[in-house]
Scaffold this active site. Sequence first.
Site, PDB file in Angstrom:
ATOM      1  N   LYS A 105      69.960 105.324 156.119  1.00  0.00           N
ATOM      2  CA  LYS A 105      69.377 104.355 155.191  1.00  0.00           C
ATOM      3  C   LYS A 105      68.981 105.037 153.894  1.00  0.00           C
ATOM      4  CE  LYS A 105      67.352 101.623 158.919  1.00  0.00           C
ATOM      5  NZ  LYS A 105      66.120 101.231 159.603  1.00  0.00           N
ATOM      6  N   TYR A 150      67.052  98.278 151.210  1.00  0.00           N
ATOM      7  CA  TYR A 150      67.643  99.269 152.104  1.00  0.00           C
ATOM      8  C   TYR A 150      69.150  99.246 151.892  1.00  0.00           C
ATOM      9  CZ  TYR A 150      63.717  98.181 155.394  1.00  0.00           C
ATOM     10  OH  TYR A 150      62.522  97.957 156.021  1.00  0.00           O
ATOM     11  N   HIS A 197      61.572 101.616 163.638  1.00  0.00           N
ATOM     12  CA  HIS A 197      62.793 101.076 164.225  1.00  0.00           C
ATOM     13  C   HIS A 197      63.944 102.075 164.158  1.00  0.00           C
ATOM     14  CE1 HIS A 197      60.913  97.109 162.713  1.00  0.00           C
ATOM     15  NE2 HIS A 197      60.481  97.379 163.930  1.00  0.00           N
ATOM     16  N   ASP A 241      56.541  95.024 167.105  1.00  0.00           N
ATOM     17  CA  ASP A 241      56.001  96.328 166.714  1.00  0.00           C
ATOM     18  C   ASP A 241      54.666  96.615 167.399  1.00  0.00           C
ATOM     19  OD1 ASP A 241      58.229  96.637 165.143  1.00  0.00           O
ATOM     20  OD2 ASP A 241      57.210  96.184 163.264  1.00  0.00           O
TER      21      ASP A 241
END
Length: 176
Positions: A66, A126, A57, A162
């Site tokens: 991130k 995250y 992503h 996905d």
Amino acid sequence: MKLIKTKISGPKLIKTKIFKDSRGFLKETFRKNILNDQDFPFDVMSYSKKNVLRGLHIQTKNAQAKIITVTHGKIFDVAVDLRKKSNTFGKFVGIIISDNDDFSFYIPEGFAHGFLCLSKECTINYKCSKYRDPKHEKTLSWNDQDVCVKWPINKPILSHKDKNLGLSLIEFFNLK
């Protein structure tokens, strides 16, 4: 804490110290002075079962940096360089991270991110530099032939998005 380079420019390991004793351990996962150029106002936690693959992503507007920290289990974590002017465009770095490791994984803006749960279950935290914007989230195909990520399994468990909505590297490059 210190930053350690990976095989491509941008992603880094954030090396930490783990303080262990008979009760357990304490591990710092973030210090603002290590990544002075980034602010991280948004945290997310993800739980997955074995063989679940999430990703790859990326936010195409308001791109996110991130910091990935595994708090339970073990994953194969991947960052794919999708910075169109980068000399490592389309290259990836993949690392195994577990809750026992003394590092987190820093992924700068412009990289697609995904992971595969290798243990019975896993929990990942995250830290994100921008809020998620579903309207500008894209998925790079997890098995794109031009990127050639060497995932540890051939048939992961995937979400509908996905599995069916992933772009090829060429399609991503041609996005406006």
